[in-house]
Design a protein around this motif. Structure first.
Motif, PDB file in Angstrom:
ATOM      1  N   GLU A  37      26.685  48.037  58.127  1.00 40.01           N
ATOM      2  CA  GLU A  37      26.494  46.633  58.485  1.00 40.01           C
ATOM      3  C   GLU A  37      26.068  45.836  57.264  1.00 40.01           C
ATOM      4  OE1 GLU A  37      24.122  45.699  61.820  1.00 40.01           O
ATOM      5  OE2 GLU A  37      25.142  47.089  63.166  1.00 40.01           O
ATOM      6  N   GLY A  38      25.095  46.362  56.544  1.00 41.38           N
ATOM      7  CA  GLY A  38      24.634  45.702  55.324  1.00 41.38           C
ATOM      8  C   GLY A  38      25.528  46.061  54.154  1.00 41.38           C
ATOM      9  N   LYS A  39      25.689  45.136  53.241  1.00 43.89           N
ATOM     10  CA  LYS A  39      26.492  45.363  52.049  1.00 43.89           C
ATOM     11  C   LYS A  39      25.658  44.978  50.827  1.00 43.89           C
ATOM     12  CE  LYS A  39      30.162  45.587  54.898  1.00 43.89           C
ATOM     13  NZ  LYS A  39      29.536  45.107  56.150  1.00 43.89           N
ATOM     14  N   THR A  40      25.868  45.690  49.728  1.00 44.21           N
ATOM     15  CA  THR A  40      25.232  45.346  48.462  1.00 44.21           C
ATOM     16  C   THR A  40      26.268  44.614  47.616  1.00 44.21           C
ATOM     17  OG1 THR A  40      23.804  47.297  48.567  1.00 44.21           O
ATOM     18  CG2 THR A  40      24.063  46.231  46.420  1.00 44.21           C
ATOM     19  N   ALA A  41      26.111  43.310  47.490  1.00 44.44           N
ATOM     20  CA  ALA A  41      27.103  42.501  46.781  1.00 44.44           C
ATOM     21  C   ALA A  41      27.125  42.844  45.299  1.00 44.44           C
ATOM     22  CB  ALA A  41      26.790  41.017  46.969  1.00 44.44           C
ATOM     23  N   ALA A  42      28.305  42.870  44.727  1.00 39.23           N
ATOM     24  CA  ALA A  42      28.444  43.099  43.292  1.00 39.23           C
ATOM     25  C   ALA A  42      27.955  41.877  42.525  1.00 39.23           C
ATOM     26  CB  ALA A  42      29.902  43.385  42.951  1.00 39.23           C
ATOM     27  N   VAL A  43      27.189  42.100  41.481  1.00 38.15           N
ATOM     28  CA  VAL A  43      26.707  41.005  40.632  1.00 38.15           C
ATOM     29  C   VAL A  43      27.825  40.528  39.717  1.00 38.15           C
ATOM     30  CG1 VAL A  43      25.035  40.356  38.856  1.00 38.15           C
ATOM     31  CG2 VAL A  43      24.349  41.865  40.737  1.00 38.15           C
ATOM     32  N   SER A  44      28.621  41.456  39.258  1.00 35.24           N
ATOM     33  CA  SER A  44      29.773  41.124  38.426  1.00 35.24           C
ATOM     34  C   SER A  44      30.870  42.142  38.712  1.00 35.24           C
ATOM     35  CB  SER A  44      29.407  41.153  36.934  1.00 35.24           C
ATOM     36  OG  SER A  44      28.969  42.461  36.572  1.00 35.24           O
ATOM     37  N   GLY A  45      32.072  41.806  38.298  1.00 36.21           N
ATOM     38  CA  GLY A  45      33.178  42.716  38.536  1.00 36.21           C
ATOM     39  C   GLY A  45      34.468  41.948  38.662  1.00 36.21           C
ATOM     40  N   PRO A  46      35.578  42.659  38.804  1.00 37.09           N
ATOM     41  CA  PRO A  46      36.880  41.985  38.895  1.00 37.09           C
ATOM     42  C   PRO A  46      37.009  41.223  40.204  1.00 37.09           C
ATOM     43  CG  PRO A  46      37.091  44.324  39.381  1.00 37.09           C
ATOM     44  CD  PRO A  46      35.685  44.125  38.912  1.00 37.09           C
ATOM     45  N   ALA A  47      37.885  40.229  40.213  1.00 38.49           N
ATOM     46  CA  ALA A  47      38.198  39.512  41.446  1.00 38.49           C
ATOM     47  C   ALA A  47      39.023  40.408  42.354  1.00 38.49           C
ATOM     48  CB  ALA A  47      38.956  38.226  41.126  1.00 38.49           C
ATOM     49  N   PHE A  48      39.046  40.072  43.612  1.00 45.51           N
ATOM     50  CA  PHE A  48      39.763  40.886  44.585  1.00 45.51           C
ATOM     51  C   PHE A  48      41.258  40.930  44.280  1.00 45.51           C
ATOM     52  CE2 PHE A  48      42.190  41.005  48.622  1.00 45.51           C
ATOM     53  CZ  PHE A  48      41.917  42.322  48.946  1.00 45.51           C
ATOM     54  N   ASP A  49      41.813  42.134  44.333  1.00 44.20           N
ATOM     55  CA  ASP A  49      43.240  42.337  44.106  1.00 44.20           C
ATOM     56  C   ASP A  49      43.740  43.317  45.162  1.00 44.20           C
ATOM     57  OD1 ASP A  49      45.797  42.957  43.319  1.00 44.20           O
ATOM     58  OD2 ASP A  49      45.289  43.429  41.240  1.00 44.20           O
ATOM     59  N   PRO A  50      44.521  42.864  46.130  1.00 44.56           N
ATOM     60  CA  PRO A  50      44.962  43.762  47.200  1.00 44.56           C
ATOM     61  C   PRO A  50      45.779  44.942  46.695  1.00 44.56           C
ATOM     62  CG  PRO A  50      46.203  41.701  47.245  1.00 44.56           C
ATOM     63  CD  PRO A  50      45.061  41.506  46.294  1.00 44.56           C
ATOM     64  N   ASP A  51      46.392  44.804  45.532  1.00 44.15           N
ATOM     65  CA  ASP A  51      47.197  45.895  44.993  1.00 44.15           C
ATOM     66  C   ASP A  51      46.344  47.048  44.464  1.00 44.15           C
ATOM     67  OD1 ASP A  51      49.557  44.574  45.573  1.00 44.15           O
ATOM     68  OD2 ASP A  51      49.600  43.543  43.635  1.00 44.15           O
ATOM     69  N   LYS A  52      45.030  46.860  44.401  1.00 44.61           N
ATOM     70  CA  LYS A  52      44.126  47.918  43.953  1.00 44.61           C
ATOM     71  C   LYS A  52      43.631  48.782  45.110  1.00 44.61           C
ATOM     72  CE  LYS A  52      44.028  46.543  39.601  1.00 44.61           C
ATOM     73  NZ  LYS A  52      44.627  47.376  38.516  1.00 44.61           N
ATOM     74  N   LEU A  53      43.999  48.424  46.329  1.00 41.93           N
ATOM     75  CA  LEU A  53      43.523  49.152  47.499  1.00 41.93           C
ATOM     76  C   LEU A  53      44.514  50.238  47.905  1.00 41.93           C
ATOM     77  CD1 LEU A  53      42.293  46.194  49.763  1.00 41.93           C
ATOM     78  CD2 LEU A  53      41.061  47.386  47.923  1.00 41.93           C
ATOM     79  N   HIS A  54      43.987  51.301  48.509  1.00 46.80           N
ATOM     80  CA  HIS A  54      44.851  52.285  49.137  1.00 46.80           C
ATOM     81  C   HIS A  54      45.615  51.637  50.305  1.00 46.80           C
ATOM     82  CE1 HIS A  54      42.590  55.316  46.910  1.00 46.80           C
ATOM     83  NE2 HIS A  54      43.384  56.256  47.384  1.00 46.80           N
ATOM     84  N   PHE A  55      46.642  52.285  50.745  1.00 40.19           N
ATOM     85  CA  PHE A  55      47.427  51.882  51.912  1.00 40.19           C
ATOM     86  C   PHE A  55      48.011  50.470  51.755  1.00 40.19           C
ATOM     87  CE2 PHE A  55      43.650  54.358  53.343  1.00 40.19           C
ATOM     88  CZ  PHE A  55      44.286  55.589  53.484  1.00 40.19           C
ATOM     89  N   PRO A  56      48.894  50.278  50.762  1.00 40.85           N
ATOM     90  CA  PRO A  56      49.474  48.948  50.539  1.00 40.85           C
ATOM     91  C   PRO A  56      50.255  48.423  51.738  1.00 40.85           C
ATOM     92  CG  PRO A  56      50.643  50.636  49.271  1.00 40.85           C
ATOM     93  CD  PRO A  56      49.389  51.268  49.786  1.00 40.85           C
ATOM     94  N   GLY A  57      50.682  49.309  52.627  1.00 38.98           N
ATOM     95  CA  GLY A  57      51.376  48.853  53.819  1.00 38.98           C
ATOM     96  C   GLY A  57      50.514  48.016  54.742  1.00 38.98           C
ATOM     97  N   LEU A  58      49.206  48.013  54.498  1.00 38.73           N
ATOM     98  CA  LEU A  58      48.290  47.202  55.303  1.00 38.73           C
ATOM     99  C   LEU A  58      48.045  45.819  54.711  1.00 38.73           C
ATOM    100  CD1 LEU A  58      45.533  49.892  56.105  1.00 38.73           C
ATOM    101  CD2 LEU A  58      47.412  49.148  57.586  1.00 38.73           C
ATOM    102  N   ASN A  59      48.623  45.519  53.565  1.00 38.97           N
ATOM    103  CA  ASN A  59      48.261  44.287  52.857  1.00 38.97           C
ATOM    104  C   ASN A  59      48.580  43.013  53.638  1.00 38.97           C
ATOM    105  OD1 ASN A  59      47.027  45.507  50.714  1.00 38.97           O
ATOM    106  ND2 ASN A  59      48.743  45.283  49.288  1.00 38.97           N
TER     107      ASN A  59
END
Length: 259
Positions: free
Chosen positions: A9-31
């Protein structure tokens, strides 16, 4: 072997890092489905009834607001974003590099926003439960079941699936019963077996860690899984049915209640 986890439920937000890129996720068929949910949750989070729709209180206003700009938020691996009892017990950061590689290839997180993720997939922190019904998608568990079933059925193939999800997330995909085991946690109290929600998340995290760190080959069958679990817990295996997977029951010792 695949290990299915729920998100925290809780998430630890990233302080820095790359912007979201759907092509970096597993299961591209879900994009395409992910894009639909991202847009739906952004729209719902910007509405006047956002807290009601998302089922959260006023104290989470900042997280609800972040839902409206998720694609601009910094990302980190899923195992760093998700926090809480189960993830603390799994302890990814304390695994060896080889064990972390095993976790990255073996652990799948079932998510109300992303559908399914690899453990190392880069994501932003967000607030969205699988129990939510968004105006644009309907009930997320039903929405994702349509999309996850063909993708994960193919991905799981003949692998053993160790299901550590809660019932809310289990509703989004049902693995083949003969190749899956759902993990239940019980405690002995006054001589009787009792379901324990307090220790369940922690114990499931410990089980995931045990399976990732133990010596020897990973279990490939439910029978091998119960044998591996019995190295650390009292464990039993309830047979699968045509529609219900094997049940791996872990029984924790308990204290007798005071008179």
């Amino acid at each position: 072997m695949l290990i299915l986890l729920p998100p925290s439920e809780g998430k630890t937000a990233a302080v820095s890092g790359p912007a979201f890129d759907p092509d970096k996720l597993h299961f591209p068929g879900l994009n395409d489905a992910r894009k639909q949910v991202l847009e739906a949750v952004a729209q719902a989070s910007a509405a006047a009834d956002a807290h009601t729709v998302l089922g959260v209180g006023p104290s989470l206003a900042a997280e609800v607001q972040r839902n409206t700009v998720l694609q601009d938020q910094p990302c980190a691996p899923a195992h760093r974003i998700y926090s809480g009892v189960l993830y603390d017990a799994l302890g990814y950061s304390t695994l060896t590099p080889a064990q972390q590689r095993t976790a990255d290839s073996s652990v799948i997180v079932i998510s109300g926003l992303w559908g399914a993720l690899g453990f190392g997939d880069p994501i932003p922190a967000y607030r969205l439960s699988m129990a939510v019904k968004l105006p644009e998608t309907g009930k997320l568990a039903s929405f994702w079941k349509r999309h996850l079933t063909p993708v994960l059925n193919e991905y799981a193939a003949e692998q053993l699936v160790v299901d550590c999800r809660s019932s809310t997330y289990a509703a989004a995909w049902a693995p083949e019963p003969a190749r899956a085991a759902a993990v239940n946690v019980f405690q002995i109290r006054n001589g009787k077996r009792t379901v324990v929600s307090h220790f369940a998340k922690h114990t499931r995290g410990e089980l995931a860690r045990h399976l990732l760190t133990r010596t020897g080959a990973a279990p490939e069958t439910p029978e091998q899984l119960v044998a591996a679990a019995a190295e650390k817990w009292e464990a039993e295996l309830v047979p699968a049915t045509a529609r219900k997977p094997f049940q791996l029951n872990l029984i924790l010792p308990g204290q007798e209640a005071a008179n």
